[in-house]
Every structure is written in structure tokens, then in C-alpha cells.
Design a protein around this motif. Structure first.
Motif, short mmCIF file in Angstrom:
data_model
loop_
_atom_site.label_atom_id
_atom_site.label_comp_id
_atom_site.label_asym_id
_atom_site.label_seq_id
_atom_site.Cartn_x
_atom_site.Cartn_y
_atom_site.Cartn_z
N UNK A 1 -88.72 -5.65 58.63
CA UNK A 1 -87.99 -5.40 57.37
C UNK A 1 -86.54 -5.85 57.50
N UNK A 2 -85.95 -5.59 58.68
CA UNK A 2 -84.54 -5.99 58.91
C UNK A 2 -84.40 -7.53 58.88
N UNK A 3 -85.31 -8.21 59.56
CA UNK A 3 -85.24 -9.69 59.61
C UNK A 3 -85.49 -10.30 58.23
N UNK A 4 -86.38 -9.69 57.48
CA UNK A 4 -86.72 -10.20 56.14
C UNK A 4 -85.50 -10.03 55.22
N UNK A 5 -84.88 -8.85 55.28
CA UNK A 5 -83.70 -8.60 54.43
C UNK A 5 -82.58 -9.57 54.78
N UNK A 6 -82.42 -9.81 56.08
CA UNK A 6 -81.37 -10.74 56.52
C UNK A 6 -81.61 -12.13 55.91
N UNK A 7 -82.84 -12.57 55.91
CA UNK A 7 -83.19 -13.87 55.34
C UNK A 7 -82.97 -13.88 53.83
N UNK A 8 -83.43 -12.84 53.16
CA UNK A 8 -83.29 -12.79 51.69
C UNK A 8 -81.82 -12.73 51.29
N UNK A 9 -81.05 -11.92 52.02
CA UNK A 9 -79.61 -11.81 51.71
C UNK A 9 -78.90 -13.14 51.91
N UNK A 10 -79.33 -13.88 52.92
CA UNK A 10 -78.69 -15.17 53.20
C UNK A 10 -78.76 -16.08 51.97
N UNK A 11 -79.89 -16.04 51.28
CA UNK A 11 -80.04 -16.90 50.10
C UNK A 11 -79.38 -16.25 48.88
N UNK A 12 -79.60 -14.96 48.71
CA UNK A 12 -79.18 -14.34 47.45
C UNK A 12 -77.72 -13.93 47.42
N UNK A 13 -77.14 -13.63 48.59
CA UNK A 13 -75.74 -13.20 48.61
C UNK A 13 -74.78 -14.35 48.80
N UNK A 14 -75.32 -15.51 49.22
CA UNK A 14 -74.40 -16.61 49.46
C UNK A 14 -74.33 -17.53 48.23
#
Ligand SMILES: NC(=O)c1ccc[n+]([C@@H]2O[C@H](COP(=O)([O-])OP(=O)(O)OC[C@H]3O[C@@H](n4cnc5c(N)ncnc54)[C@H](O)[C@@H]3O)[C@@H](O)[C@H]2O)c1
Ligand SMILES: O=C(O)C[C@H](O)C(=O)O
Length: 342
Positions: free
Chosen positions: A328-341
Motif C-alpha cells: 500500500x505504501x509503495x502504491x501510494x508513493x507511485x500514485x502521488x508521484x503522478x498526481x501530486x507533481x
């Protein structure tokens, strides 16, 4: 000869012929490799080039692709091979592709985790996923680049933004974990490795790699401490290679073998072959982790059926529970990379 018999045997022959055609007729499958000049990319391209399942082989990288493509194109196999260098050539590399395999990005050095590769590889995978959305939105995409637990969510978020996301079409390639499990169990039990099949579920890093040895075929059993040691060896097998290569990279040849096996399974599924099953890391509602590797029945559009966890031993159930928070942590990190940047 009796006319009726002649007619019926002739029509039976036609039926058989049509049957043969429908089972053997093949679609032209066009496969692209992104990261084709690398340690994985080159042997993977070689294996793909020598297979009749591949009719067009498109090699993309930011360096050396003309040489790799020229070299491979002298092999007398049917796949028409082309090389494409640099982002300005992504359109030519990807247009019309049915399958895209992505081993682009940096590998680990001793002492690094796969997650330590995130800073470099996240943007490489993001940019390649953007290009897939533009130039081959219906392709089946297999991501090898680490950290797979995050790069698959990264690519998925990119495709969602582009409006081309189809969760059936995107896979984290975890086949090497299966290949290793088969090899190590065959070695331990003195079996023919070609006849061993061990499903591997979860993800592709450390404790998220879960070999389901209780479901191995043929059935095998181990003492508790031996089972734990074997599980740990499978989970750490990537690190075993990184250490042995002593700074010159991570698994390349075994990964090329595993990547080719996965790509061929996609080609066979595209060609309508039934019962093509591979484990892969995909968007999933099988556990509380939004992405999870399980055995998947493949079809022409990618995932046809998620075969789920099957019956797990209590040891394996505990491994799944331990893996979920890390996934879950790795998935969120990946999703945030796209959506927060953005
Ligand atoms: N999923 C798995 O089981 C598994 C197994 C082994 C390795 N890996 C991962 O695969 C990746 C590649 O490993 P390798 O040993 O082939 O590395 P490598 O450095 O030998 O090759 C990587 C290639 O990617 C290319 N590249 C870099 N940026 C690119 C871009 N923007 N577009 C296209 N190509 C680009 C490089 O030029 C290079 O040719 C690593 O991230 C590694 O950790 C995954
Ligand atoms: O271990 C690595 O860094 C590469 C790959 O993920 C592997 O499992 O061999």
C-alpha cells in the motif's frame, strides 16, 4: 467407395482443416521493447527476435538502438526488426504495437533497495507510459523497471489521466520470481525444473514476494525451517544477484528469459490460445492492496480472469498480511508521484 462415406469423410476433413486453421492461425503480433539497449533489453530482444510468435520487433532506447537493431536484423527469423533512438522517435517506435515490454531504467547496486531506484525510474516509466497512451493506447504493457510495486501504479495513473486506462492491459512483470521459485525447488527436491510450477503472489520486493509453495506442482513438502529458508532465498534472490555482480548491475539474463516467457504468453493470448496463465502484478481487488500479483488467465485484451489466491497455508496467509502495508505504501508513493507533481 460409398458416396455417403466419401462425402462425410471429406466434410470431416474440411471441419478438421478449419479447426486446425482456427487453432493455429496467428495474428501478426507486434512487440516493442523500451530500454532495448540495456542489460535486460538486449537479451530480451534476442529471445523475442528468434520467436515465430513475434512478427514485428520495435526496439526503443535513448542510446545504441541503431546498432542493436542492425545486429538483430541479420538473424534469419521472421520478426521485422527496427531501432528507434531518443524521445523524438517514440511515435515510430510505438505506433501499432500490440505488446510493449519496459525494462528501461537504472538497476540496483549492492546496498540499495529497489525503492532507492524510484527517483530515477519513476519519471522514465511515467514518460514511456505517456507515449504508450498516445501511440499505442490498446497495447498490453509489461513493466519490468523497478520498483515494480510503484512503477505499475505510476503507469496506471498516467493512463488514467490520458483517458486510455484499461486495468486489464497493464502488468508488473513478476515472472522472474516464478522462474526462480521453480529453479530453487527443483534443485532442493531433485526435480526436472521444467516440470515444476510455483505460483508467486504479492509484489516484487523483499517481503512482498510470496512464493505459494503449498500450491506447487508437483506437490512438495519441507520442514518448517527449510520452508522458511527457501522462502527467504526466493525473496532475496534479486539481492543475491546484485551482490554477486558486485556493482555491475542486477539480474539481466534470467530476467530476459522471464520477460520473454511473459511476452510470449501475451502473444499466445492475443492469438486466442486458451488457458494461458501467468502470475503478474496487476490492479486487483483480491486483497486490501489495490495492486497484487496472483495467477492470471490471459486473453486477447490482457487479464481475462484473476485466479486469486487459492488455498493458502497459515504461513502463507501471514506472509500476505505482512506484505499488504508495504504494498500500500509503495502504491501510494507511485500514485502521488503522478498526481501530486501535476
Ligand atoms: N521486474 C523484475 O523482475 C526485474 C528484474 C531485473 C531487473 N529489473 C529492473 O529492470 C531495469 C533495467 O535493468 P537493466 O539491468 O536492463 O539496466 P541497464 O542499465 O543495463 O539498462 C537500462 C536501459 O534503459 C535505458 N533507458 C534509460 N532511460 C530510458 C528512457 N527514458 N527511455 C528508454 N530507455 C531508457 C538505458 O539507456 C539502458 O539501455 C532496472 O530498473 C532493474 O531494477 C526488474
Ligand atoms: O533485484 C533487483 O534489483 C532486480 C530484480 O528486481 C530482481 O529481482 O532480480
Amino acid at each position: 467407395m460409398n458416396v455417403f462415406l466419401l462425402r462425410s469423410s471429406a466434410s470431416a476433413e474440411v471441419v478438421n482443416h478449419v479447426r486446425r486453421l482456427s487453432t493455429t492461425s496467428t495474428k501478426n503480433v507486434k512487440v516493442a521493447v523500451c530500454g532495448a539497449s540495456g542489460g535486460i533489453g538486449q537479451p530480451l530482444a534476442l529471445l523475442l527476435k528468434q520467436s515465430p510468435l513475434v512478427t514485428k520487433l520495435s526496439l526503443y532506447d535513448i542510446v545504441h538502438t541503431p546498432g542493436v537493431a542492425a545486429d538483430l536484423s541479420h538473424i534469419d527469423s521472421p520478426a521485422v526488426t527496427s531501432g528507434h533512438n531518443g524521445p523524438e522517435n517514440l511515435k515510430d517506435a510505438l505506433s501499432g504495437m500490440d505488446v510493449v515490454i519496459i525494462p528501461a531504467g537504472v538497476p540496483r547496486k549492492p546496498g540499495m533497495t529497489r525503492d532507492d531506484l524510484f527517483n530515477t525510474n519513476a519519471s522514465i516509466v511515467r514518460d514511456l507510459a505517456e507515449a504508450c497512451a498516445k501511440y499505442c493506447p490498446k497495447a498490453l504493457i509489461g513493466i519490468i523497471s523497478n520498483p515494480v510495486n510503484s512503477t505499475v501504479p505510476i503507469a496506471s495513473e498516467v493512463l488514467k489521466k490520458a483517458g486510455t486506462y484499461d486495468k486489464r492491459r497493464i502488468f508488473g512483470v513478476t515472472t522472474l520470481d516464478v522462474v526462480r521459485s521453480n529453479a530453487f525447488i527443483a534443485e532442493a527436491k531433485k526435480l526436472d525444473p521444467r516440470k515444476v510450477n510455483v505460483p508467486v503472489i504479492g509484489g516484487h520486493a523483499g517481503i512482498t514476494i510470496i512464493p505459494v509453495i503449498s500450491q506447487a506442482t508437483p506437490s512438495v513438502s519441507f520442514e518448517k525451517n527449510q520452508l522458511e529458508a527457501l522462502t527467504l532465498r526466493i525473496q532475496d534472490a534479486g539481492t543475491e544477484v546484485v551482490k554477486a555482480k558486485a556493482g555491475s548491475g542486477s539480474a539481466t539474463l534470467s530476467m530476459a528469459y522471464a520477460g520473454a516467457r511473459f511476452a510470449f504468453s501475451l502473444c499466445k493470448a492475443i492469438n486466442g490460445e486458451s488457458n494461458v496463465v501467468e502470475c503478474a502484478y496487476i490492479a486487483s481487488d483480491i486483497t486490501e492492496s489495490p495492486y497484487f500479483a496472483t495467477p492470471i488467465k490471459l486473453g486477447k485484451d490482457g487479464v481475462a480472469d484473476n485466479l486469486g489466491l487459492g488455498k493458502l497455508s497459515s504461513y502463507e496467509q501471514d506472509l500476505v498480511q505482512a506484505a499488504i502495508p508495504e504494498l500500500q505504501k509503495s502504491i501510494k508513493k507511485g500514485e502521488d508521484f503522478v498526481n501530486k507533481s501535476s
